[in-house]
Design an enzyme around this catalytic site. Sequence first.
Site, PDB file in Angstrom:
ATOM      1  N   ARG A  62      -4.773  11.184  18.099  1.00  0.00           N
ATOM      2  CA  ARG A  62      -5.436  10.325  19.088  1.00  0.00           C
ATOM      3  C   ARG A  62      -6.714   9.696  18.525  1.00  0.00           C
ATOM      4  O   ARG A  62      -7.378  10.270  17.682  1.00  0.00           O
ATOM      5  CB  ARG A  62      -5.764  11.143  20.343  1.00  0.00           C
ATOM      6  CG  ARG A  62      -4.539  11.794  20.978  1.00  0.00           C
ATOM      7  CD  ARG A  62      -4.908  12.575  22.234  1.00  0.00           C
ATOM      8  NE  ARG A  62      -5.971  13.525  22.015  1.00  0.00           N
ATOM      9  CZ  ARG A  62      -5.783  14.846  21.890  1.00  0.00           C
ATOM     10  NH1 ARG A  62      -4.582  15.367  21.965  1.00  0.00           N
ATOM     11  NH2 ARG A  62      -6.811  15.648  21.712  1.00  0.00           N
ATOM     12  N   TYR A  82       0.251  22.718  28.201  1.00  0.00           N
ATOM     13  CA  TYR A  82       0.596  23.669  27.140  1.00  0.00           C
ATOM     14  C   TYR A  82       2.052  23.563  26.691  1.00  0.00           C
ATOM     15  O   TYR A  82       2.509  24.354  25.889  1.00  0.00           O
ATOM     16  CB  TYR A  82       0.255  25.114  27.558  1.00  0.00           C
ATOM     17  CG  TYR A  82      -0.010  25.981  26.357  1.00  0.00           C
ATOM     18  CD1 TYR A  82      -1.203  25.860  25.645  1.00  0.00           C
ATOM     19  CD2 TYR A  82       0.959  26.860  25.868  1.00  0.00           C
ATOM     20  CE1 TYR A  82      -1.429  26.590  24.507  1.00  0.00           C
ATOM     21  CE2 TYR A  82       0.740  27.611  24.719  1.00  0.00           C
ATOM     22  CZ  TYR A  82      -0.455  27.474  24.043  1.00  0.00           C
ATOM     23  OH  TYR A  82      -0.674  28.195  22.906  1.00  0.00           O
ATOM     24  N   LYS A 126      -9.223  -4.380   7.305  1.00  0.00           N
ATOM     25  CA  LYS A 126      -8.152  -5.134   7.984  1.00  0.00           C
ATOM     26  C   LYS A 126      -8.711  -6.195   8.933  1.00  0.00           C
ATOM     27  O   LYS A 126      -9.876  -6.151   9.305  1.00  0.00           O
ATOM     28  CB  LYS A 126      -7.216  -4.169   8.714  1.00  0.00           C
ATOM     29  CG  LYS A 126      -6.618  -3.088   7.809  1.00  0.00           C
ATOM     30  CD  LYS A 126      -5.654  -3.618   6.749  1.00  0.00           C
ATOM     31  CE  LYS A 126      -5.472  -2.700   5.568  1.00  0.00           C
ATOM     32  NZ  LYS A 126      -4.527  -1.623   5.713  1.00  0.00           N
ATOM     33  N   PHE A 136       0.846  -1.191   0.000  1.00  0.00           N
ATOM     34  CA  PHE A 136       0.000   0.000   0.000  1.00  0.00           C
ATOM     35  C   PHE A 136       0.888   1.251   0.000  1.00  0.00           C
ATOM     36  O   PHE A 136       1.990   1.242   0.550  1.00  0.00           O
ATOM     37  CB  PHE A 136      -0.897  -0.045   1.250  1.00  0.00           C
ATOM     38  CG  PHE A 136      -1.861   1.087   1.360  1.00  0.00           C
ATOM     39  CD1 PHE A 136      -2.878   1.249   0.435  1.00  0.00           C
ATOM     40  CD2 PHE A 136      -1.759   1.997   2.407  1.00  0.00           C
ATOM     41  CE1 PHE A 136      -3.778   2.300   0.539  1.00  0.00           C
ATOM     42  CE2 PHE A 136      -2.660   3.044   2.519  1.00  0.00           C
ATOM     43  CZ  PHE A 136      -3.666   3.206   1.584  1.00  0.00           C
ATOM     44  N   HIS A 139      -1.305  -5.947   7.598  1.00  0.00           N
ATOM     45  CA  HIS A 139      -2.047  -7.123   7.130  1.00  0.00           C
ATOM     46  C   HIS A 139      -1.937  -8.282   8.125  1.00  0.00           C
ATOM     47  O   HIS A 139      -2.421  -9.369   7.803  1.00  0.00           O
ATOM     48  CB  HIS A 139      -1.448  -7.643   5.810  1.00  0.00           C
ATOM     49  CG  HIS A 139      -1.615  -6.728   4.648  1.00  0.00           C
ATOM     50  ND1 HIS A 139      -1.171  -7.046   3.387  1.00  0.00           N
ATOM     51  CD2 HIS A 139      -2.198  -5.508   4.543  1.00  0.00           C
ATOM     52  CE1 HIS A 139      -1.451  -6.057   2.550  1.00  0.00           C
ATOM     53  NE2 HIS A 139      -2.055  -5.106   3.230  1.00  0.00           N
ATOM     54  N   ARG A 184       3.347  16.585  23.483  1.00  0.00           N
ATOM     55  CA  ARG A 184       3.424  16.675  24.947  1.00  0.00           C
ATOM     56  C   ARG A 184       4.253  15.504  25.483  1.00  0.00           C
ATOM     57  O   ARG A 184       4.392  14.477  24.800  1.00  0.00           O
ATOM     58  CB  ARG A 184       2.029  16.604  25.564  1.00  0.00           C
ATOM     59  CG  ARG A 184       1.167  17.806  25.253  1.00  0.00           C
ATOM     60  CD  ARG A 184      -0.176  17.700  25.978  1.00  0.00           C
ATOM     61  NE  ARG A 184      -1.035  18.813  25.598  1.00  0.00           N
ATOM     62  CZ  ARG A 184      -2.221  18.677  25.010  1.00  0.00           C
ATOM     63  NH1 ARG A 184      -2.706  17.479  24.742  1.00  0.00           N
ATOM     64  NH2 ARG A 184      -2.932  19.749  24.714  1.00  0.00           N
ATOM     65  N   ASP A 224       5.825  -3.342   8.999  1.00  0.00           N
ATOM     66  CA  ASP A 224       4.481  -2.909   8.602  1.00  0.00           C
ATOM     67  C   ASP A 224       3.587  -4.152   8.670  1.00  0.00           C
ATOM     68  O   ASP A 224       3.590  -4.987   7.770  1.00  0.00           O
ATOM     69  CB  ASP A 224       4.485  -2.294   7.200  1.00  0.00           C
ATOM     70  CG  ASP A 224       3.117  -1.718   6.827  1.00  0.00           C
ATOM     71  OD1 ASP A 224       2.125  -2.052   7.511  1.00  0.00           O
ATOM     72  OD2 ASP A 224       3.045  -0.935   5.863  1.00  0.00           O
ATOM     73  N   GLN A 252      -8.099  -0.028   9.787  1.00  0.00           N
ATOM     74  CA  GLN A 252      -8.993   0.421   8.713  1.00  0.00           C
ATOM     75  C   GLN A 252      -9.989  -0.714   8.406  1.00  0.00           C
ATOM     76  O   GLN A 252      -9.747  -1.872   8.725  1.00  0.00           O
ATOM     77  CB  GLN A 252      -8.104   0.788   7.510  1.00  0.00           C
ATOM     78  CG  GLN A 252      -8.823   1.300   6.283  1.00  0.00           C
ATOM     79  CD  GLN A 252      -9.130   0.189   5.305  1.00  0.00           C
ATOM     80  OE1 GLN A 252      -8.556  -0.902   5.393  1.00  0.00           O
ATOM     81  NE2 GLN A 252     -10.031   0.448   4.402  1.00  0.00           N
TER      82      GLN A 252
HETATM   83  C1  PLP Z   1      -3.797  -0.492   5.104  1.00  0.00           C
HETATM   84  C2  PLP Z   1      -2.321  -0.404   5.040  1.00  0.00           C
HETATM   85  C3  PLP Z   1      -1.599   0.660   5.599  1.00  0.00           C
HETATM   86  C4  PLP Z   1      -2.242   1.927   6.073  1.00  0.00           C
HETATM   87  O1  PLP Z   1      -3.234   1.806   6.982  1.00  0.00           O
HETATM   88  P1  PLP Z   1      -4.419   2.895   7.066  1.00  0.00           P
HETATM   89  O2  PLP Z   1      -4.991   2.612   8.407  1.00  0.00           O
HETATM   90  O3  PLP Z   1      -5.364   2.616   5.939  1.00  0.00           O
HETATM   91  O4  PLP Z   1      -3.803   4.250   6.973  1.00  0.00           O
HETATM   92  C5  PLP Z   1      -0.218   0.595   5.630  1.00  0.00           C
HETATM   93  N1  PLP Z   1       0.433  -0.452   5.099  1.00  0.00           N
HETATM   94  C6  PLP Z   1      -0.218  -1.474   4.516  1.00  0.00           C
HETATM   95  C7  PLP Z   1       0.578  -2.621   3.962  1.00  0.00           C
HETATM   96  C8  PLP Z   1      -1.615  -1.471   4.439  1.00  0.00           C
HETATM   97  O5  PLP Z   1      -2.242  -2.464   3.806  1.00  0.00           O
END
Ligand code: PLP
Length: 404
Positions: A243, A233, A197, A97, A171, A226, A168, A194
């Site tokens: 967040r 502040y 997922k 992605f 998935h 922070r 990453d 997302q």
């Molecule tokens: C979905 C995805 C992301 C990003 O996630 P979002 O929550 O959609 O921003 C990053 N890396 C991979 C491999 C993804 O499939």
Amino acid sequence: MRDKLAINGGPKTVNKEFIWPIYDASDVNAVTEIVQSGKWGNPDCGDEVAKFEQEFADYCGSKYAITCVNGSVSLRLALIACGVKPGDEVIVPPYTFITTASSVIECNCVPIFVDIDPDTYNISPAAIEAAVTERTKAIIPVHFGGLACDMDAIMDIAKRHNFHVIEDAAHAHGAEYKGKKLGSIGDVGSFSFQSSKNLTSGEGGIVITNDDELYAMMRSLRNVGRIEGGQWYDHYNPGCNYRITQMQAVLLSQQLKRLEAQTQKRNDNGLYLNQLLSEIKGITPLSRDEAISLHCYHIYIVKYDSTAFGGLSRNDFAAMLAAEGVPSFKGYPHPLYKQPLFQNKNFMCYAIPEYVDFTQVHCPNAEQACSSDAVWILQHAMLGEKEDMEAFANAILKIQQAVS
Ligand SMILES: *Cc1c(COP(=O)(O)O)cnc(C)c1O
């Protein structure tokens, strides 16, 4: 024969609807309670967020977890916390992605695209080794589709050359490599929540780490810079408001309870489908060696060989398979470096050095996966029953018989 195909108006092979997301009254009640409490968030997210973070860290066998708005920002938090500086190089795969690589650009760093292994579609350790320079400061291996990368080899290269590993794992919720949860092996693991997922609250993300300093920095960046024990502040670090809400956190806590059983089910269905498809010429599931102790099949990927299908193109095959009712897709049409963003170096004010030219990048394995080989079956379909896996195999056979 061809008129029997669903794409030409014939009956579909698979008539079931595969539902995602999965929820029941417990999810609805948990969210409703938060809505009624009026405590939807607070300056540092709130108790429900902290509770989910602890649950997810425990689940992954990591010390810390920090939620954030999505699985793209989570990569940015990880990169900044790892101390990358403008012009540093970060090794990424091209079959992923966009934000695996665009998060690197956002940090004023140079994504170095390294080819995938043609049997796993994960970043190739030999190609990583060849791409390391003295400017390499991090690597972002992607456990593509939920299949673990060769983490022993990647950790070894990173150790020898002294750079950070950011997994990453967008998935890969719940999947394992040699008994360890993915995301818990590198310096930081990054996940997305997302809606597509394997663990979701519509949107959301999280990073996990065992490192006290990375934890403190990523937590600060998530909360407008922070720091722990600092004043409301006072802002120390270049963060933003990343967040999540308490509604997301309670939904994630509910969803997490189902993750283990769902992962096991996809894993078992994947193994069964591998066995069924091994009988079909021209369809090869990605290889899965013994290090893959648990695969969560966010995507079940096969390699398609048109010569066993009378020369039918991969794109036509994928369209026919989807029409047969298999939740499937041809996947990415191009590797990431072919995107106009990279080809045109359309990076606004970002300080990417002159020498970087993405028009010269060529990763043949990723190009072949995109143009002619890959077919994806999506994770919610992998939550079906054994009969459904049999129906997926039958749909492929039906197409093969119709076109040969
Ligand atoms: C979905 C995805 C992301 C990003 O996630 P979002 O929550 O959609 O921003 C990053 N890396 C991979 C491999 C993804 O499939």
